[in-house]
Design a protein around this motif. Structure first.
Motif, PDB file in Angstrom:
ATOM      1  N   GLY A  21       0.779  -1.219   0.000  1.00 37.35           N
ATOM      2  CA  GLY A  21       0.000   0.000   0.000  1.00 37.35           C
ATOM      3  C   GLY A  21       0.814   1.273   0.000  1.00 37.35           C
ATOM      4  O   GLY A  21       0.268   2.352   0.251  1.00 37.35           O
ATOM      5  N   VAL A  22       2.106   1.206  -0.285  1.00 40.13           N
ATOM      6  CA  VAL A  22       2.960   2.394  -0.320  1.00 40.13           C
ATOM      7  C   VAL A  22       3.381   2.624  -1.765  1.00 40.13           C
ATOM      8  O   VAL A  22       3.882   1.713  -2.440  1.00 40.13           O
ATOM      9  CB  VAL A  22       4.203   2.228   0.573  1.00 40.13           C
ATOM     10  N   ASP A  23       3.192   3.859  -2.244  1.00 43.47           N
ATOM     11  CA  ASP A  23       3.586   4.209  -3.602  1.00 43.47           C
ATOM     12  C   ASP A  23       5.101   4.420  -3.627  1.00 43.47           C
ATOM     13  O   ASP A  23       5.636   5.230  -2.864  1.00 43.47           O
ATOM     14  CB  ASP A  23       2.855   5.481  -4.041  1.00 43.47           C
ATOM     15  N   VAL A  24       5.804   3.692  -4.480  1.00 46.22           N
ATOM     16  CA  VAL A  24       7.268   3.761  -4.552  1.00 46.22           C
ATOM     17  C   VAL A  24       7.668   4.255  -5.927  1.00 46.22           C
ATOM     18  O   VAL A  24       7.265   3.693  -6.954  1.00 46.22           O
ATOM     19  CB  VAL A  24       7.911   2.380  -4.283  1.00 46.22           C
ATOM     20  N   LEU A  25       8.452   5.333  -5.944  1.00 47.80           N
ATOM     21  CA  LEU A  25       9.006   5.876  -7.180  1.00 47.80           C
ATOM     22  C   LEU A  25      10.492   5.567  -7.212  1.00 47.80           C
ATOM     23  O   LEU A  25      11.221   5.894  -6.270  1.00 47.80           O
ATOM     24  CB  LEU A  25       8.775   7.383  -7.274  1.00 47.80           C
ATOM     25  N   VAL A  26      10.941   4.942  -8.294  1.00 56.24           N
ATOM     26  CA  VAL A  26      12.342   4.515  -8.397  1.00 56.24           C
ATOM     27  C   VAL A  26      12.992   5.251  -9.550  1.00 56.24           C
ATOM     28  O   VAL A  26      12.461   5.276 -10.670  1.00 56.24           O
ATOM     29  CB  VAL A  26      12.454   2.993  -8.610  1.00 56.24           C
ATOM     30  N   ASP A  27      14.151   5.852  -9.287  1.00 55.74           N
ATOM     31  CA  ASP A  27      14.927   6.512 -10.330  1.00 55.74           C
ATOM     32  C   ASP A  27      16.393   6.084 -10.154  1.00 55.74           C
ATOM     33  O   ASP A  27      17.128   6.651  -9.349  1.00 55.74           O
ATOM     34  CB  ASP A  27      14.804   8.036 -10.221  1.00 55.74           C
ATOM     35  N   VAL A  28      16.781   5.030 -10.876  1.00 53.55           N
ATOM     36  CA  VAL A  28      18.149   4.505 -10.797  1.00 53.55           C
ATOM     37  C   VAL A  28      18.837   4.851 -12.105  1.00 53.55           C
ATOM     38  O   VAL A  28      18.645   4.169 -13.115  1.00 53.55           O
ATOM     39  CB  VAL A  28      18.154   2.990 -10.551  1.00 53.55           C
ATOM     40  N   ALA A  29      19.618   5.934 -12.091  1.00 53.01           N
ATOM     41  CA  ALA A  29      20.285   6.426 -13.294  1.00 53.01           C
ATOM     42  C   ALA A  29      21.720   5.913 -13.328  1.00 53.01           C
ATOM     43  O   ALA A  29      22.675   6.634 -13.069  1.00 53.01           O
ATOM     44  CB  ALA A  29      20.264   7.957 -13.324  1.00 53.01           C
ATOM     45  N   LEU A  30      21.880   4.610 -13.625  1.00 51.42           N
ATOM     46  CA  LEU A  30      23.214   3.985 -13.696  1.00 51.42           C
ATOM     47  C   LEU A  30      23.315   3.160 -14.967  1.00 51.42           C
ATOM     48  O   LEU A  30      22.295   2.790 -15.580  1.00 51.42           O
ATOM     49  CB  LEU A  30      23.457   3.079 -12.485  1.00 51.42           C
ATOM     50  N   ASP A  31      24.555   2.884 -15.374  1.00 50.39           N
ATOM     51  CA  ASP A  31      24.733   2.023 -16.546  1.00 50.39           C
ATOM     52  C   ASP A  31      24.242   0.618 -16.242  1.00 50.39           C
ATOM     53  O   ASP A  31      24.156   0.197 -15.105  1.00 50.39           O
ATOM     54  CB  ASP A  31      26.206   1.896 -16.957  1.00 50.39           C
ATOM     55  N   ALA A  32      24.006  -0.123 -17.247  1.00 51.27           N
ATOM     56  CA  ALA A  32      23.543  -1.498 -17.077  1.00 51.27           C
ATOM     57  C   ALA A  32      24.619  -2.386 -16.465  1.00 51.27           C
ATOM     58  O   ALA A  32      24.325  -3.392 -15.835  1.00 51.27           O
ATOM     59  CB  ALA A  32      23.125  -2.074 -18.439  1.00 51.27           C
ATOM     60  N   ASP A  33      25.893  -1.988 -16.659  1.00 46.92           N
ATOM     61  CA  ASP A  33      26.997  -2.807 -16.146  1.00 46.92           C
ATOM     62  C   ASP A  33      27.491  -2.327 -14.795  1.00 46.92           C
ATOM     63  O   ASP A  33      28.574  -2.721 -14.349  1.00 46.92           O
ATOM     64  CB  ASP A  33      28.181  -2.775 -17.137  1.00 46.92           C
ATOM     65  N   ALA A  34      26.725  -1.463 -14.115  1.00 48.41           N
ATOM     66  CA  ALA A  34      27.208  -0.909 -12.848  1.00 48.41           C
ATOM     67  C   ALA A  34      27.405  -2.000 -11.801  1.00 48.41           C
ATOM     68  O   ALA A  34      28.400  -2.013 -11.083  1.00 48.41           O
ATOM     69  CB  ALA A  34      26.224   0.143 -12.322  1.00 48.41           C
ATOM     70  N   ASP A  35      26.455  -2.940 -11.714  1.00 45.56           N
ATOM     71  CA  ASP A  35      26.584  -4.005 -10.726  1.00 45.56           C
ATOM     72  C   ASP A  35      27.782  -4.896 -11.015  1.00 45.56           C
ATOM     73  O   ASP A  35      28.473  -5.358 -10.101  1.00 45.56           O
ATOM     74  CB  ASP A  35      25.319  -4.861 -10.694  1.00 45.56           C
ATOM     75  N   GLU A  36      28.044  -5.145 -12.315  1.00 42.39           N
ATOM     76  CA  GLU A  36      29.179  -6.004 -12.660  1.00 42.39           C
ATOM     77  C   GLU A  36      30.496  -5.303 -12.372  1.00 42.39           C
ATOM     78  O   GLU A  36      31.479  -5.933 -11.996  1.00 42.39           O
ATOM     79  CB  GLU A  36      29.095  -6.397 -14.140  1.00 42.39           C
ATOM     80  N   ALA A  37      30.546  -3.979 -12.551  1.00 43.78           N
ATOM     81  CA  ALA A  37      31.790  -3.240 -12.301  1.00 43.78           C
ATOM     82  C   ALA A  37      32.097  -3.139 -10.822  1.00 43.78           C
ATOM     83  O   ALA A  37      33.251  -3.116 -10.425  1.00 43.78           O
ATOM     84  CB  ALA A  37      31.686  -1.828 -12.913  1.00 43.78           C
ATOM     85  N   ALA A  38      31.057  -3.054  -9.990  1.00 43.88           N
ATOM     86  CA  ALA A  38      31.259  -2.922  -8.534  1.00 43.88           C
ATOM     87  C   ALA A  38      30.213  -3.767  -7.822  1.00 43.88           C
ATOM     88  O   ALA A  38      29.241  -3.240  -7.284  1.00 43.88           O
ATOM     89  CB  ALA A  38      31.166  -1.460  -8.115  1.00 43.88           C
ATOM     90  N   PRO A  39      30.368  -5.104  -7.815  1.00 39.51           N
ATOM     91  CA  PRO A  39      29.335  -5.962  -7.210  1.00 39.51           C
ATOM     92  C   PRO A  39      29.148  -5.702  -5.728  1.00 39.51           C
ATOM     93  O   PRO A  39      28.033  -5.755  -5.223  1.00 39.51           O
ATOM     94  CB  PRO A  39      29.868  -7.376  -7.477  1.00 39.51           C
TER      95      PRO A  39
END
Length: 409
Positions: A281-299
């Motif tokens: 019941g909570v409205d969540v707005l997500v704005d993740v402005a990162l490259d697609a490989d961000a997790d792979e570069a810094a897991p």
């Protein structure tokens, strides 16, 4: 040196000589008496000579406890022996043992001074006996005196060296034990943090949806679709919690796999977190402005960011009474700036409770997550209400591939 002396305490507190020193004294006394009797000196061996030898030898068992007093007593008893011109070789070992022991118990300068004093005494005795003539006996006696003093100092150095080795070994052992305790403590904190992060979010959402389902079940004509959706959300939460716990247990059982590897999706999983919170019941707005490989570069940074967002959203559902929350993640320079802000009651409005509830560990865990990757975290009431969590996590510099030879040409 004193730490290596063997002392046995009696009921009266007086130290008792060791068995080794006692046997040495007996051996020296028997040897001296045998030499004096078998090969007497200028003056025949008589009861007085035996008494002086035995009395001087009887002090040797206490040579370690009272080296100075023993040396003095030995000189007092052996000087008359030499002055009376008994067999000198019979009493010399007693004095040499006492001198060596005393030399081993004092500093080098003091040992040298005492050695010179003994040399003066020896020369004086031999000067009187030989009527001032210098002979090979003088040089031999002086050599034995200095040899005894040097041997004592060598033993002192050896004992100090052995003691230093033992001390270093004990310190190294203490350091290893402290390091082991520190690692155990860190591991306990990490496991507690992981279990908290894994279970708190799923259990909170399951609790909310269970409350919704219970409320609907009490209605005369419940909305079956809403009830089914709540039950499905509970089932999904249970499956997700079970999968995450299994992944964590797999990591704990496999020492070769680092913590959280393969168990946490990183920033890519923030969308799923938001969706699960929307179901509460909570409205969540997500704005993740990162490259697609961000997790792979810094897991590790992605895992920390995911956990921080997960705990922040869990606190919103449990405590904030918010209707809306925003999640922002953006790379600025070499850092990831992460913000989770809600419009709930925050930690103000007269409430003494922190944002993660009384006795909670959520904010502490988020701060530890940020520090684990070299970042920082702040959690405070928002300027216009609600509560805001901000994290700054360092990111590795992007790798720019070198131009190929054909491109360069």
């Amino acid at each position: 040196m004193n730490r290596h002396l063997h002392k046995v305490g009696t009921a009266s507190g007086v130290s008792v000589p060791s068995r080794t020193d006692t046997l040495l004294a007996v051996a020296v006394a028997v040897l001296g008496a045998a030499v004096a009797i078998a090969a007497p000196g200028t003056r025949p061996t008589d009861p007085l000579a035996i008494v002086l030898l035995l009395a001087a030898s009887a002090t040797l068992p206490w040579r370690r406890q009272r080296p100075g007093a023993v040396l003095l007593l030995v000189l007092v008893l052996t000087v008359p022996f030499h002055m009376l011109d008994y067999r000198h070789e019979a009493a010399s070992p007693i004095a040499l043992v006492a001198l060596a022991t005393f030399s081993a118990s004092v500093a080098r300068v003091k040992a040298l001074v005492i050695g010179l004093l003994v040399v003066v005494i020896v020369l004086s005795i031999m000067g009187v006996l030989k009527e001032g003539e210098i002979s090979g006996d003088h040089l031999g006696a002086i050599g034995w005196v200095f040899f005894s003093a040097v041997a004592g100092q060598a033993w002192r150095w050896h004992a100090a060296y052995v003691a230093s080795i033992i001390d270093r070994a004990e310190r190294a052992e203490r350091t290893r034990e402290e390091e082991a305790r520190r690692r155990v403590a860190e591991e306990r904190v990490r496991i507690a943090r992981d279990l908290h992060d894994l279970l708190a979010h799923s259990i909170t959402l399951i609790g909310v949806q269970a409350g919704v389902a219970a409320h609907l079940a009490r209605q005369p004509e419940p909305d079956r679709e809403v009830l089914a959706a709540a039950l499905e959300t509970i089932a999904d939460g249970c499956r997700a919690a079970r999968a995450e716990v299994r992944s964590t247990l797999t990591v704990l059982r496999d020492p070769g796999e680092g913590p959280d590897q393969g168990a946490v999706p990183g920033l890519a999983g923030v969308g799923d977190l938001a969706e699960s919170v929307r179901g509460a019941g909570v409205d969540v707005l997500v704005d993740v402005a990162l490259d697609a490989d961000a997790d792979e570069a810094a897991p590790a940074v992605g895992v920390a960011a995911y956990r921080i967002v997960q705990e922040a959203l869990t606190n919103v559902v449990r405590h904030a009474q918010a209707s809306r929350v925003t999640v922002d993640a953006v790379r600025e320079g070499g850092v990831l700036r992460l913000t989770v802000a809600d419009d709930g009651r925050g930690a103000v409005a007269g409430s003494p409770e922190p944002a993660d509830g009384p006795g909670g560990f959520g904010i502490l865990g988020m701060a530890e997550r940020a520090r684990s990757v070299g970042g920082t975290l702040t959690a405070e009431p928002g300027k216009t209400g609600g509560f805001t969590v901000r994290a700054v996590l360092p990111l590795p510099a992007p790798i720019v591939p070198a131009p190929s030879t054909s491109e360069a040409s």
